[in-house]
Design a protein around this motif. Structure first.
Motif, PDB file in Angstrom:
ATOM      1  N   GLU A   1       9.271 -57.540  45.159  1.00  0.00           N
ATOM      2  CA  GLU A   1       8.036 -56.766  45.339  1.00  0.00           C
ATOM      3  C   GLU A   1       6.915 -57.652  45.880  1.00  0.00           C
ATOM      4  OE1 GLU A   1       5.780 -53.349  45.361  1.00  0.00           O
ATOM      5  OE2 GLU A   1       7.937 -53.607  44.936  1.00  0.00           O
ATOM      6  N   THR A   2       6.815 -58.873  45.306  1.00  0.00           N
ATOM      7  CA  THR A   2       5.774 -59.814  45.764  1.00  0.00           C
ATOM      8  C   THR A   2       6.007 -60.202  47.218  1.00  0.00           C
ATOM      9  OG1 THR A   2       5.607 -60.685  43.525  1.00  0.00           O
ATOM     10  CG2 THR A   2       4.662 -62.015  45.285  1.00  0.00           C
ATOM     11  N   LYS A   3       7.261 -60.489  47.543  1.00  0.00           N
ATOM     12  CA  LYS A   3       7.586 -60.864  48.924  1.00  0.00           C
ATOM     13  C   LYS A   3       7.254 -59.720  49.890  1.00  0.00           C
ATOM     14  CE  LYS A   3      11.372 -62.731  51.693  1.00  0.00           C
ATOM     15  NZ  LYS A   3      12.799 -63.128  51.682  1.00  0.00           N
ATOM     16  N   LYS A   4       7.551 -58.507  49.447  1.00  0.00           N
ATOM     17  CA  LYS A   4       7.275 -57.349  50.301  1.00  0.00           C
ATOM     18  C   LYS A   4       5.777 -57.199  50.525  1.00  0.00           C
ATOM     19  CE  LYS A   4       8.282 -52.402  50.644  1.00  0.00           C
ATOM     20  NZ  LYS A   4       8.915 -51.226  49.977  1.00  0.00           N
TER      21      LYS A   4
ATOM     22  N   GLU B   1       3.620 -57.476  54.016  1.00  0.00           N
ATOM     23  CA  GLU B   1       2.691 -56.445  54.475  1.00  0.00           C
ATOM     24  C   GLU B   1       1.314 -57.025  54.742  1.00  0.00           C
ATOM     25  OE1 GLU B   1       2.758 -53.496  51.484  1.00  0.00           O
ATOM     26  OE2 GLU B   1       4.761 -52.713  51.989  1.00  0.00           O
ATOM     27  N   GLU B   2       0.849 -57.927  53.821  1.00  0.00           N
ATOM     28  CA  GLU B   2      -0.465 -58.545  54.016  1.00  0.00           C
ATOM     29  C   GLU B   2      -0.457 -59.411  55.269  1.00  0.00           C
ATOM     30  OE1 GLU B   2      -1.309 -60.652  50.505  1.00  0.00           O
ATOM     31  OE2 GLU B   2      -1.715 -58.870  49.275  1.00  0.00           O
ATOM     32  N   GLU B   3       0.629 -60.149  55.493  1.00  0.00           N
ATOM     33  CA  GLU B   3       0.719 -60.988  56.696  1.00  0.00           C
ATOM     34  C   GLU B   3       0.683 -60.130  57.959  1.00  0.00           C
ATOM     35  OE1 GLU B   3       1.020 -64.488  58.855  1.00  0.00           O
ATOM     36  OE2 GLU B   3       0.617 -64.142  56.725  1.00  0.00           O
ATOM     37  N   LEU B   4       1.384 -58.998  57.898  1.00  0.00           N
ATOM     38  CA  LEU B   4       1.387 -58.099  59.046  1.00  0.00           C
ATOM     39  C   LEU B   4      -0.017 -57.547  59.302  1.00  0.00           C
ATOM     40  CD1 LEU B   4       3.088 -56.666  61.186  1.00  0.00           C
ATOM     41  CD2 LEU B   4       3.534 -54.855  59.520  1.00  0.00           C
ATOM     42  N   ARG B   5      -0.703 -57.138  58.203  1.00  0.00           N
ATOM     43  CA  ARG B   5      -2.075 -56.641  58.364  1.00  0.00           C
ATOM     44  C   ARG B   5      -2.995 -57.724  58.889  1.00  0.00           C
ATOM     45  NH1 ARG B   5      -0.919 -53.991  53.434  1.00  0.00           N
ATOM     46  NH2 ARG B   5      -2.032 -55.607  52.268  1.00  0.00           N
ATOM     47  N   ARG B   6      -2.815 -58.980  58.375  1.00  0.00           N
ATOM     48  CA  ARG B   6      -3.666 -60.081  58.838  1.00  0.00           C
ATOM     49  C   ARG B   6      -3.451 -60.346  60.336  1.00  0.00           C
ATOM     50  NH1 ARG B   6      -3.231 -65.240  59.816  1.00  0.00           N
ATOM     51  NH2 ARG B   6      -1.036 -65.285  59.212  1.00  0.00           N
ATOM     52  N   LYS B   7      -2.195 -60.323  60.784  1.00  0.00           N
ATOM     53  CA  LYS B   7      -1.925 -60.534  62.200  1.00  0.00           C
ATOM     54  C   LYS B   7      -2.543 -59.420  63.052  1.00  0.00           C
ATOM     55  CE  LYS B   7       2.330 -63.210  61.687  1.00  0.00           C
ATOM     56  NZ  LYS B   7       3.778 -63.252  61.971  1.00  0.00           N
ATOM     57  N   GLU B   8      -2.424 -58.196  62.559  1.00  0.00           N
ATOM     58  CA  GLU B   8      -3.025 -57.093  63.306  1.00  0.00           C
ATOM     59  C   GLU B   8      -4.541 -57.260  63.391  1.00  0.00           C
ATOM     60  OE1 GLU B   8      -1.784 -53.615  61.303  1.00  0.00           O
ATOM     61  OE2 GLU B   8       0.296 -53.675  62.052  1.00  0.00           O
TER      62      GLU B   8
END
Length: 835
Positions: A803-806, A810-817
């Motif tokens: 769950e933490t990895k997921k 998601e946070e990394e994806l949002r940060r990149k966006e």
């Protein structure tokens, strides 16, 4: 051949034999001969190291310091190029044994003193004191001098010896610094101030000789940061020890050494070390009563501690701020400004030197230190009474009540052990302020009036002689201008109308301008009057000035943009050149480091190759010498044996005969002896053969008679022995039957008791087996539960990790966006700005 006990391989065994019979001096002498012998240079260190360990042990036991020094010097020269670890092992053993002897001597002295006391409750009487002075009983001091002092002297000489052996050697530098620290602890533990001074001089001399002997092999290079840091650590340890022993002169010298090493260092010193440095400087300047630099040192110390220690408590912050302000207020106002030229030059060089120790470009001043303290908002952190003290001395103007207002504050400061040191200089400052403020109000005052104003609690009260002395000192140094009339017992404040202004007058509070200030203002007032008159007579001057000012402003505005662009271009060029120079310097430094490493590696390889070649050559020469010696010895022995057998040969002519010739002579001699021996043996054997045959013929009849006698004696002995054996067997059988009959009566009881014990043991065994089985089942169940719990926790942990990895993905994806959107926005803004 060398004697048995002089060979390095057998020296230790010989020494152990001598020690076993109590001849320690002889054992030490034999080991000393081995250690200082030139033959020991070719001895392997594996064989020489046990000899050195036993050698230093004997030197310590017999207190032979000079002998140990010679041996350690020789051993260092032998092994410093091959193995540094063995030198460290031997020297550490030497110091350890010396310290153990001192500890044992102290224990022995304490025991002697305790044994000499018969009654612990008995008090000293005048008669017992007088008897002790003439009696033979030893006191504690005399016992220490007799038992402990010799070993203390030996331990001190051991430290000096080790430092002298290890000096200026980069391979042994760590052990050198460690020994220096141990020597400092020795001086602190036994309060040896004289030895500490000598130790400081010794270390200072070693430091000065580093540059002198820099060309030698394995010399110390202070340009290396590690070596310089070790020397700095040692000097800081020396400074701490000097302050603890209250040797302030040595402490100041240590500060100078630290400053010189810091100036050589390319790296900034550690903040903790610099804080300790400024802390010790505050104590040194306070003891020397140099209150100006004492306050400057407190200022630097406080600034450094506040900048580095973010977790500083409010109490500690208040304490340090109070000392900063109090030390600045305690600086005497009267300074030595008017002295002779030689004294002025000497004072300037001294103050410049002290300012350099504090890292200051110029000498500090009282007003400058107070202003710097106020800029740091130090009045918000100090104690309330110190804030009042500052206001009374530096802000308020009250000449008739200054002493009465300050006296409660001074009484409160005198009760604090740390702040009581500033009470005396503060009284001098208060007295100076009193006279400065009185000079602005009065022209003449009575001496008795001044004494009443300067009334303090003992021991700081002032009489007429003290005040007169203070006034004369201030007048001599140019800070006061007071004339004393002894006839009327009055003080007259004189004013020189054309005298220059004093900084001391500007420091304190002012009620009105002095006559000298008013005289200096007359010219400025006259100039203002003329200026006003000219502008009133000719108003065009004002218009001309306005036009000139407007033209200047227009020209400045016209050239401002160009000058600004030129400045920016020049700044960019300077920055580029600076970066280029820094890059070149870094590249040059890396290249020099690489070249130094290559040269050092080449030197090490050449040195190693040369050492291997020298060792191989010495080994070949040694083997050749041993072989030649063996051949000569064998030839001498053969010649001696031939001469003993009447051969016509001289031992002195051995140089003309080789071993083969002597062997041939010896073989011929042996053949001759063999022939003679065989001839004698043949004659003897023939004679013995005839004698033996005659003996046997004569003894044949006698042998037959002896055989018959022996048969009769053997038969009689056999019959007697058989009869005795039968009698003993019958007696033993009767006794055995009686024992059997007695034992048969208790057989039923024995069987009954045995059955009872077996049944009881069987029950206990069954009970224990059932209990153990129950425990086994319980433990099995507990382990099953534990395994299930562990599996469940592992499953939950894996689910939480997933769950933490997921969430992280998601946070990394949002940060990149978000970054992509921000980059697109920046590109759009940049395009808009360019348009």
């Amino acid at each position: 051949m060398a004697p048995f006990y002089q060979r390095p391989e057998n020296a230790l065994k010989r020494a152990e034999e001598l020690i076993a019979v109590g001849q320690n001096v002889a054992a030490l002498q034999s080991l000393h001969e081995i250690v200082i012998s030139k033959r020991s240079r070719n001895t392997p260190l594996v064989a020489l190291e046990p000899i050195m360990l036993r050698f230093v042990e004997l030197c310590v036991n017999l207190r032979k310091g000079k002998t140990a020094k010679e041996g350690l010097h020789q051993y260092k020269n032998i092994s410093q190029n091959t193995s540094v670890a063995t030198i460290e092992l031997v020297i550490l053993k030497f110091i350890e044994l010396s310290e153990e002897k001192v500890t044992a001597a102290q224990a022995k002295a304490d025991q002697i003193t305790l044994d000499a006391i018969d009654d612990l409750e008995a008090s000293e009487t005048p008669e017992s004191i007088m008897l002790s002075t003439v009696s033979g009983e030893q006191s504690k001091d005399r016992t220490d001098r007799a038992v402990v002092t010799p070993w203390l002297k030996f331990l001190w000489e051991a430290y000096r010896t080790v430092l002298d052996i290890l000096r200026n050697n980069a391979r042994l530098e760590i052990l050198y610094q460690q020994t220096a620290h141990q020597a400092f602890q020795f001086c602190l533990k036994y309060t040896r101030k004289t030895e500490f001074r000598r130790l400081c001089d010794l270390l200072r001399n070693h430091l000065q000789n580093i540059a002198k002997y820099a060309h030698q092999q394995h010399s110390i290079n202070l340009n290396e940061p590690e070596s310089l840091q070790r020397h700095l650590d040692t000097r800081f340890n020396q400074l701490n020890a000097a302050v603890e022993l209250e040797l302030w002169q040595e402490a100041f010298r240590s500060v100078e050494d630290i400053h010189n090493l810091l100036s050589m260092s390319k790296r900034p010193a550690k903040p903790v070390m610099m804080a300790n440095y400024y802390d010790k400087l505050t104590k040194i300047f306070l003891v020397s009563e140099n209150y100006l630099f004492h306050a400057a040192a407190w200022n630097r110390y406080y600034t450094l501690v506040r900048a580095q220690n973010k977790a500083l408590t409010d109490e500690e912050n208040t304490r340090m701020a109070s000392f900063v302000l109090l030390s600045a207020l305690a600086i005497p106002v009267i300074t030595s400004s008017k002295t002779r030229l030689l004294e002025i030059a000497d004072n300037k060089s001294k103050t410049h030197k002290l300012a350099a120790l504090l890292g200051m470009s110029r000498s500090p001043t009282r007003s400058g230190l107070l202003k710097e303290a106020l800029n740091k908002n130090i009045l918000r952190r100090v104690r309330p009474e110190l804030k009042d003290l500052y206001n009374i001395l530096e802000v308020q103007f009250h000449p008739l009540s200054i002493c009465k207002k300050i006296e409660p504050i001074m009484t409160h400061l005198a009760q604090d052990s740390e702040m009581a040191k500033y009470v005396k200089p503060l009284h001098q400052v208060i007295l100076t302020r009193l006279f400065q403020q009185l000079s602005q109000v009065y022209d003449t005052v009575k001496l008795e009036f001044v004494i009443n104003l300067a009334s303090f609690a003992p021991p700081y009260n002032y009489d007429a002689a003290t005040i007169e002395k203070f006034i004369m000192n201030g007048c001599k140094k140019g800070e006061l201008s007071i004339r004393i009339d002894h006839a009327t017992k009055s003080l007259t404040f004189e004013t020189d109308l054309f005298a220059a202004s004093k900084n001391a007058d500007a420091d304190g509070a002012k009620l009105q301008a002095s006559p000298a200030d008013r005289m200096r203002d007359q010219l400025s007032k006259l100039a203002k009057c003329f200026y006003t008159t000219v502008h009133m007579i000719d108003p065009t001057i004002i218009q001309t000035k306005k036009e000139a000012r407007a033209q200047a402003i227009s020209r400045a505005l016209a050239g401002m943009e160009e000058e600004h662009n030129n400045a920016l271009a020049r700044k960019a060029i300077i920055e580029r050149r600076r970066e280029l120079v820094e890059t070149l310097l870094v590249r040059k430094e890396k290249e020099e480091q690489r070249e130094r490493a290559i040269r050092k590696k080449q030197r090490d390889e050449e040195l190693k190759q040369r050492q291997m070649e020298d060792a191989k050559r010495r080994e070949i020469e040694r083997k050749k010498r041993e072989i030649d010696a063996i051949h000569k010895e064998e030839a001498r022995k053969i010649a001696e044996s031939l001469k003993a057998k009447n051969f016509n040969i001289q031992i002195e002519d051995l140089e003309n005969l080789d071993t083969d010739s002597l062997v041939q002579l010896q073989v011929a001699q042996l053949e001759k002896e063999k022939r003679e021996l065989n001839e004698r043996l043949r004659a003897t054997a023939k004679r013995m053969d005839h004698i033996e045959r005659a003996y046997r013929k004569e003894e044949i009849p006698l042998l037959e008679k002896d055989y018959e006698r022996q048969m009769k004696a053997d038969k009689a002995y056999h019959e007697a022995a058989r009869k005795l054996q039968l009698e003993m067997s019958a007696t033993k059988h009767i006794e055995d039957l009686k024992v059997k009959a007695r034992l048969m009566r208790i057989l039923p009881d024995y069987q009954k008791h045995r059955n009872e014990i077996e049944s009881k043991r069987s029950e206990e065994f069954e009970q224990r087996r059932s209990t153990a089985q129950a425990k086994i089942e319980e433990e099995k169940e507990r382990r099953r539960q534990l395994y299930r719990t562990k599996k469940e926790e592992e499953r939950k942990r894996k689910e939480a990790e997933e769950e933490t990895k997921k969430r992280e993905e998601e946070e990394e994806l949002r940060r990149k966006e978000a970054e992509e959107r921000a980059a697109q926005e920046r590109i759009a803004d940049e395009e808009a700005r360019q348009k």
